[in-house]
Design a protein around this motif. Structure first.
Motif, PDB file in Angstrom:
ATOM      1  N   VAL A 132      41.417  22.046  42.814  1.00 49.32           N
ATOM      2  CA  VAL A 132      41.228  23.268  43.603  1.00 49.32           C
ATOM      3  C   VAL A 132      42.350  24.249  43.302  1.00 49.32           C
ATOM      4  O   VAL A 132      42.125  25.448  43.100  1.00 49.32           O
ATOM      5  N   GLU A 133      43.576  23.740  43.272  1.00 48.50           N
ATOM      6  CA  GLU A 133      44.712  24.607  42.982  1.00 48.50           C
ATOM      7  C   GLU A 133      44.608  25.215  41.589  1.00 48.50           C
ATOM      8  O   GLU A 133      44.879  26.409  41.392  1.00 48.50           O
ATOM      9  N   GLU A 134      44.214  24.410  40.596  1.00 49.60           N
ATOM     10  CA  GLU A 134      44.132  24.913  39.224  1.00 49.60           C
ATOM     11  C   GLU A 134      43.040  25.966  39.064  1.00 49.60           C
ATOM     12  O   GLU A 134      43.176  26.889  38.260  1.00 49.60           O
ATOM     13  N   LEU A 135      41.956  25.854  39.835  1.00 47.72           N
ATOM     14  CA  LEU A 135      40.898  26.860  39.768  1.00 47.72           C
ATOM     15  C   LEU A 135      41.452  28.249  40.030  1.00 47.72           C
ATOM     16  O   LEU A 135      41.042  29.233  39.396  1.00 47.72           O
ATOM     17  N   PHE A 136      42.407  28.348  40.973  1.00 46.91           N
ATOM     18  CA  PHE A 136      42.927  29.663  41.368  1.00 46.91           C
ATOM     19  C   PHE A 136      44.277  29.984  40.741  1.00 46.91           C
ATOM     20  O   PHE A 136      44.534  31.148  40.405  1.00 46.91           O
ATOM     21  N   SER A 137      45.131  28.986  40.555  1.00 44.50           N
ATOM     22  CA  SER A 137      46.435  29.272  39.944  1.00 44.50           C
ATOM     23  C   SER A 137      46.271  29.756  38.508  1.00 44.50           C
ATOM     24  O   SER A 137      47.082  30.548  38.019  1.00 44.50           O
ATOM     25  N   SER A 138      45.208  29.313  37.837  1.00 46.09           N
ATOM     26  CA  SER A 138      44.944  29.775  36.472  1.00 46.09           C
ATOM     27  C   SER A 138      44.603  31.259  36.424  1.00 46.09           C
ATOM     28  O   SER A 138      44.656  31.881  35.363  1.00 46.09           O
ATOM     29  N   LEU A 139      44.243  31.817  37.577  1.00 46.74           N
ATOM     30  CA  LEU A 139      43.941  33.245  37.665  1.00 46.74           C
ATOM     31  C   LEU A 139      45.157  34.048  38.107  1.00 46.74           C
ATOM     32  O   LEU A 139      45.051  35.260  38.316  1.00 46.74           O
TER      33      LEU A 139
END
Length: 485
Positions: A132-139
């Motif tokens: 979940v974190e990577e879905l948004f931190s990548s943005l």
């Protein structure tokens, strides 16, 4: 269901113009029978905070649907969460912002990145926190996940299964909303509408400018399009993803009994597509074969209970076994029971049928005296749909109150998920509450067998993989005979 959008810094007052909603007027409308409100909490040129809220009527959600009369509406404890439903409710109100077409005086602000904070929830997701974190931190977002601490007077669980998500970053209003409209359904892994080729257009439109280079693009595409055929069409238009169509089917559609499968056991490519599309026999078919072989070999099998019978596929097979006199096909879903009744009606004209299955409304959550003292009780792919903390009580009822001579239980082998290259901690189906390793299942079976005075044997079903075992575990409990009872 809510979304909070907060922007700070010079020019933040332009956000209300990009949203095309007057801060001095409360937006309060009915969209698809749901009340949607947009309220500005703060409105200055340097700071703006807006709440977007949707309030559905849970009764209206099922009224007039095939599931409207299911008792599962009352025993399903899945929280009402922010999902594709929420996105569909608020989309008409945010059309101007999503399209990036405000009044001409404010077009210059469409591409302006604001210092923005977004918070939404609750969200129920089968994805682990790190994904979940990577879905948004990548943005480019700083991500904060919040779980509620729970307090009970008895031993239950320490943390809520839902999460609230807060994001902070430099982003345009249009991109922020497009990212959320695509990623919220990905988190929940649930679509309340028919998924067609329009979904390809939506993923291209909302993903423009950010999805192409996202490290989890494969996951996003797979959980958005879901079906192998749509994934294939998207690949042809956009260039092939590294994940194969077959692998996408394994990862996303790993089976559950009676979910959109055909009478032959080969499933149709929707929410329960066959685990391994290149295999001539589905895992569901192998489960049925294993169970019928065990039942056939039992010395006494006159009375059988198929608990959680779904559409009656397994019960219909049991009807051909010599020595069987009665089959109770127990199922809480009214829609599934109707399909089971249609299937059973077709058995009347077929040769070789020994016993006609009887559809029965019921659930493991409710005691039913007609389930007592049966020869065989079957729970095929049932226990993983029950909260783990409830299982001890349910197994106690089965073993000490119902007291079947033989209890057959099948459940997924969590270790085998590695063979499907699934994300760590993710489940094979959105409604699974847990999946156990072989050791975890054996430990629980030891406890249940001891308390219920049963012996047990565990077998594997499906293709064997070194280190991981087989995809399904079959447990055969047999009640100990004491004093000739």
């Amino acid at each position: 269901m809510h979304l909070m959008l907060k922007a700070r810094g010079a020019g933040s007052g332009a956000v209300s113009r990009l949203l095309a909603k007057n801060p001095h007027n409360v937006y309060d409308r009915m969209e698809k029978g749901v009340r949607v409100r947009i309220v500005y909490i703060t409105d200055t040129e340097s700071e703006i905070e807006v709440l977007i809220h949707a309030e559905p009527d849970p009764v209206d959600l099922v009224r007039g649907t095939p599931n409207g009369y299911d008792i599962t509406q009352y025993i399903n404890d899945r929280e009402f969460v922010t999902s594709s439903l929420f996105c569909s409710y608020i989309r008409p109100a945010l059309g101007t912002a999503l399209n990036g077409k405000p009044k001409e005086d404010y077009v210059q602000w469409v591409e302006h990145p604001f210092d923005m904070e977004l918070s939404f929830g609750p969200v129920a997701s089968d994805l682990p926190d790190r994904v979940v974190e990577e879905l948004f931190s990548s943005l480019g977002y700083a991500v904060t996940l919040e779980r509620d601490e729970l307090s009970y007077t008895f031993d239950l669980k320490k943390k809520s299964s839902i999460r609230r998500i807060r994001l902070h970053g430099q982003v345009t209003v249009q991109n922020a909303l497009r990212q959320l409209f695509l990623l919220i359904p990905v988190l929940d892994n649930y679509k309340h509408y028919f998924i067609s080729e329009d979904e390809i257009d939506k993923i291209k439109r909302y993903g423009e400018g950010w999805l192409e280079n996202h490290p989890l693009k494969e996951l996003i595409v797979r959980r958005t399009l879901r079906f192998s055929e749509l994934i294939r069409k998207y690949e042809l238009q956009e260039g092939a993803l590294s994940v194969s169509v077959e692998q996408a089917g394994e990862l996303n559609q790993i089976s559950d009994k009676d979910i959109n499968e055909s009478d032959e056991g080969i499933q149709d490519g929707s929410a329960g597509e066959v685990e391994r599309s290149e295999s001539p026999v589905s895992l569901n078919e192998l489960r049925y074969r294993a169970i019928t072989e065990v039942v056939t070999g039992l010395p006494v099998k006159r009375r059988i209970v198929d608990m959680g019978a779904g559409e009656g596929k397994l019960s219909a097979r049991l009807a051909y076994i010599s020595g069987v006199e009665s089959i109770l096909a127990v199922e809480p879903s009214g829609q599934s029971r109707l399909r089971a009744m249609e299937r059973f009606a077709k058995l009347e004209d077929r040769s070789g049928v020994i016993a006609m299955p009887e559809p029965v409304i019921g659930s493991l959550y409710y005691f039913d005296e007609q389930m007592q003292n049966q020869d065989v009780m079957i729970l095929c792919e049932v226990i993983e749909h029950i909260e783990a903390y409830r299982l001890n009580g349910i197994m106690d009822t089965i073993m000490n109150d119902y007291r079947p001579d033989v209890l057959l239980v099948t459940t997924p082998n969590k270790e085998y998920n590695e063979v499907y290259t699934m994300e760590q901690e993710s489940f094979r189906h959105h409604d699974h509450r847990f999946e156990w390793t072989r050791a975890e299942l054996a430990e629980r079976c030891e406890e249940w067998a001891l308390q219920g005075n049963y012996t047990f044997e565990i077998r594997g079903i499906g293709d064997y993989a070194e280190e991981y075992g087989q995809p399904t575990q079959l447990v055969i409990f047999e009640r100990r005979k004491e004093n000739g009872s």
